[in-house]
Design a protein around this motif. Structure first.
Motif, PDB file in Angstrom:
ATOM      1  N   ALA A 146       7.166  -2.433  -4.301  1.00 65.14           N
ATOM      2  CA  ALA A 146       6.003  -3.293  -4.045  1.00 65.14           C
ATOM      3  C   ALA A 146       4.888  -2.855  -5.070  1.00 65.14           C
ATOM      4  N   LYS A 147       4.796  -1.156  -4.678  1.00 62.17           N
ATOM      5  CA  LYS A 147       3.174  -1.125  -4.867  1.00 62.17           C
ATOM      6  C   LYS A 147       2.456  -0.850  -6.674  1.00 62.17           C
ATOM      7  N   GLY A 148       3.937  -0.162  -6.958  1.00 57.67           N
ATOM      8  CA  GLY A 148       3.646   0.093  -8.383  1.00 57.67           C
ATOM      9  C   GLY A 148       3.535  -1.314  -9.362  1.00 57.67           C
ATOM     10  N   ILE A 149       4.393  -2.377  -9.080  1.00 58.55           N
ATOM     11  CA  ILE A 149       4.600  -4.155  -9.464  1.00 58.55           C
ATOM     12  C   ILE A 149       3.142  -4.314  -8.731  1.00 58.55           C
ATOM     13  N   HIS A 150       2.982  -4.285  -7.676  1.00 59.81           N
ATOM     14  CA  HIS A 150       1.397  -4.656  -7.586  1.00 59.81           C
ATOM     15  C   HIS A 150      -0.029  -4.702  -8.608  1.00 59.81           C
ATOM     16  N   GLU A 151       0.339  -3.555  -8.791  1.00 61.41           N
ATOM     17  CA  GLU A 151      -0.811  -2.877  -9.015  1.00 61.41           C
ATOM     18  C   GLU A 151      -0.951  -3.250 -10.564  1.00 61.41           C
ATOM     19  N   LYS A 152       0.003  -3.498 -11.542  1.00 60.80           N
ATOM     20  CA  LYS A 152       0.682  -3.986 -12.282  1.00 60.80           C
ATOM     21  C   LYS A 152       0.013  -5.291 -12.708  1.00 60.80           C
ATOM     22  N   LEU A 153       0.536  -5.896 -11.626  1.00 57.43           N
ATOM     23  CA  LEU A 153       0.075  -7.714 -11.539  1.00 57.43           C
ATOM     24  C   LEU A 153      -1.622  -7.902 -11.201  1.00 57.43           C
ATOM     25  N   LEU A 154      -2.828  -7.001 -10.468  1.00 55.59           N
ATOM     26  CA  LEU A 154      -3.291  -6.436 -10.544  1.00 55.59           C
ATOM     27  C   LEU A 154      -4.498  -6.127 -11.594  1.00 55.59           C
TER      28      LEU A 154
ATOM     29  N   GLU B 299      10.476  -4.092   1.990  1.00 54.80           N
ATOM     30  CA  GLU B 299      10.301  -2.756   1.789  1.00 54.80           C
ATOM     31  C   GLU B 299       9.741  -1.839   3.482  1.00 54.80           C
ATOM     32  N   GLU B 300       9.317  -2.811   4.042  1.00 53.10           N
ATOM     33  CA  GLU B 300       8.415  -2.741   4.947  1.00 53.10           C
ATOM     34  C   GLU B 300       9.623  -2.592   5.781  1.00 53.10           C
ATOM     35  N   ASN B 301      10.226  -3.476   6.176  1.00 51.51           N
ATOM     36  CA  ASN B 301      11.927  -3.210   7.155  1.00 51.51           C
ATOM     37  C   ASN B 301      12.778  -2.340   7.421  1.00 51.51           C
ATOM     38  N   ALA B 302      12.474  -2.056   5.733  1.00 52.01           N
ATOM     39  CA  ALA B 302      13.543  -0.893   5.588  1.00 52.01           C
ATOM     40  C   ALA B 302      13.442  -0.059   5.940  1.00 52.01           C
ATOM     41  N   ALA B 303      12.315   0.236   5.975  1.00 48.15           N
ATOM     42  CA  ALA B 303      11.265   1.411   6.568  1.00 48.15           C
ATOM     43  C   ALA B 303      11.308   1.122   8.017  1.00 48.15           C
TER      44      ALA B 303
ATOM     45  N   GLU C 271       0.934  -1.531   0.123  1.00 51.51           N
ATOM     46  CA  GLU C 271       0.400   0.251   0.154  1.00 51.51           C
ATOM     47  C   GLU C 271       0.698   1.029  -0.251  1.00 51.51           C
ATOM     48  N   ASN C 272       2.441   1.127   0.648  1.00 53.10           N
ATOM     49  CA  ASN C 272       2.678   2.528   0.622  1.00 53.10           C
ATOM     50  C   ASN C 272       3.771   2.401  -0.471  1.00 53.10           C
ATOM     51  N   ASP C 273       4.185   3.878  -0.787  1.00 52.15           N
ATOM     52  CA  ASP C 273       5.023   3.822  -1.419  1.00 52.15           C
ATOM     53  C   ASP C 273       6.193   5.340  -1.536  1.00 52.15           C
ATOM     54  N   GLY C 274       6.941   5.589  -2.356  1.00 54.47           N
ATOM     55  CA  GLY C 274       8.032   7.011  -1.734  1.00 54.47           C
ATOM     56  C   GLY C 274       9.181   6.607  -1.197  1.00 54.47           C
ATOM     57  N   ILE C 275       9.742   7.083  -1.001  1.00 55.04           N
ATOM     58  CA  ILE C 275      11.123   7.153  -0.653  1.00 55.04           C
ATOM     59  C   ILE C 275      11.647   5.832   0.806  1.00 55.04           C
TER      60      ILE C 275
ATOM     61  N   GLY D 298      18.527   7.481   3.259  1.00 59.31           N
ATOM     62  CA  GLY D 298      19.267   9.197   2.748  1.00 59.31           C
ATOM     63  C   GLY D 298      20.009   8.608   1.915  1.00 59.31           C
ATOM     64  N   LEU D 299      19.462   7.551   0.689  1.00 54.54           N
ATOM     65  CA  LEU D 299      19.875   6.900  -0.017  1.00 54.54           C
ATOM     66  C   LEU D 299      19.120   6.774  -1.165  1.00 54.54           C
ATOM     67  N   ASN D 300      18.063   7.627  -1.090  1.00 55.64           N
ATOM     68  CA  ASN D 300      17.055   7.749  -2.074  1.00 55.64           C
ATOM     69  C   ASN D 300      16.535   6.807  -3.031  1.00 55.64           C
TER      70      ASN D 300
END
Length: 287
Positions: free
Chosen positions: A242-250, A276-280, A227-231, A235-237
C-alpha cells in the motif's frame, strides 16, 4: 435479538475476529471472573482447540490469548504497548493484569495447542484455567469464539442464548421482511428506526461519540497502512504494497494525462492499507 451498530462494527484487533479478537475477549472475561472469585490465584493456563489450534499461530490466536490474559482488550488495544508486554511476558514468565496479583505464565508451557477432536460446542473452542500456588486448577471456563468477535461460554451455548439483556427496543425485527414492513407502517426509514433502537439503550451523545470513534479508528487504520512498509507477520514473507502504491499515486497528482481509472486505484490502495494493517495485527474496525 437486538444487535447494536457497535456489535456489528467493533473496534478490534486483526487479523481475525474469530481467531484473534474472540480469544482476547474470552481472556478478558476470564480475568473478570477471577476478580469476582474468592480464591487466591497464582498462575494461568490455556488450551486451544479445533480451528483455534490448527490455524491459531498464523492468525495470532496465541498472541491474542496471551495479551488478553495480560489485561489487553480489543477496543482499547495499543500495538506498541502490546509488543512491549509480550516481550516482558516471555522474559519474566509472569502476567500482571489490573486487580489481580502477579500470575505465573510461561507461554511455552502454559499455552497448549490441542490438535485432537474439537470441543463439542463449536470449532473455535478454548479452555482457560487459573491455578493455585501448588499448580492445581481452581477456576476453569470453556469459551467459544463464534464469529464476529462474539464469545459464548459453554453454559451460554448450552442454554441457546439468543436474546440480549437490555430494555425492549421500539422497532424490533428478526428479518429484513419484518424491517421493511415496519418501515411501511411507520413511515420511517431504516436508518431512523435503527437510530431509535440505539437511543433506547444509550444517550444521543454516547451514540454520536461512539460513531465518531468508529470513523476515527477506520481513518487511523488507513493512515497507518499507507505509512508502514516491510514484511507482514505470519511466515509467508508477504510484502506490504500500500505505501509504495500510495506514493506513486501522490506523484501522479496534477498530471494532465491522469487516466480515468485512477479513482479506482485510490479506492483500492485505501482498501489494501486496511487489509495490510489487519494482517499485521493492528487495531481495526471489524464487521
Amino acid at each position: 435479538m437486538f444487535l447494536s451498530v457497535f456489535d456489528m462494527f467493533k473496534v478490534g484487533v486483526g487479523p481475525s475476529s474469530s481467531h484473534t479478537m474472540g480469544p482476547m475477549v474470552a481472556a478478558a472475561r476470564f480475568l473478570d471472573a477471577m476478580r469476582a472469585s474468592p480464591f487466591e490465584f497464582n498462575g494461568l493456563r490455556a488450551t486451544l482447540h479445533g480451528s483455534l489450534a490448527f490455524t491459531g499461530v498464523g492468525r495470532a490466536t496465541d498472541r491474542a490469548t496471551i495479551l488478553g490474559r495480560a489485561g489487553f482488550r480489543p477496543d482499547s488495544y495499543d500495538h506498541d504497548k502490546a509488543e512491549a508486554a509480550l516481550a516482558g511476558i516471555r522474559q519474566t514468565h509472569s502476567l500482571h493484569p489490573a486487580g489481580l496479583p502477579a500470575l505465573r505464565f510461561d507461554p511455552r508451557e502454559d499455552l497448549k495447542f490441542d490438535f485432537g477432536p474439537n470441543l463439542p460446542g463449536h470449532a473455535n473452542g478454548m479452555i482457560l484455567m487459573a491455578t493455585d500456588a501448588q499448580g492445581d486448577v481452581i477456576l476453569q471456563e470453556t469459551y467459544y469464539s463464534i464469529g464476529g468477535g462474539f464469545v459464548m461460554t459453554q453454559a451460554e451455548l448450552d442454554a441457546g442464548k439468543d436474546t440480549d439483556d437490555g430494555a425492549p427496543v421500539p422497532h424490533p425485527f428478526k428479518s429484513a421482511a419484518e424491517m421493511l414492513e415496519m418501515a411501511r407502517k411507520t413511515g420511517l426509514s431504516i436508518a431512523e428506526m435503527k437510530r431509535a433502537n440505539e437511543l433506547s439503550r444509550r444517550s444521543v451523545s454516547e451514540l454520536d461519540a461512539g460513531m465518531r470513534r468508529l470513523w476515527q479508528v477506520m481513518n487511523d487504520c488507513i493512515d497507518r497502512g499507507l505509512e508502514n512498509d516491510g514484511i507482514l507477520p505470519g511466515g509467508l514473507n508477504v510484502k506490504r504494497r500500500a505505501k509504495g502504491i500510495h506514493e506513486k499515486l501522490l506523484a501522479e497528482r496534477g498530471m494532465n494525462l491522469t487516466p480515468p481509472h485512477t479513482i479506482n486505484d485510490w479506492m483500492s490502495v485505501y482498501a489494501m492499507a486496511v487489509n495490510e494493517e489487519n494482517a499485521a495485527g493492528g487495531q481495526v474496525v471489524t464487521a
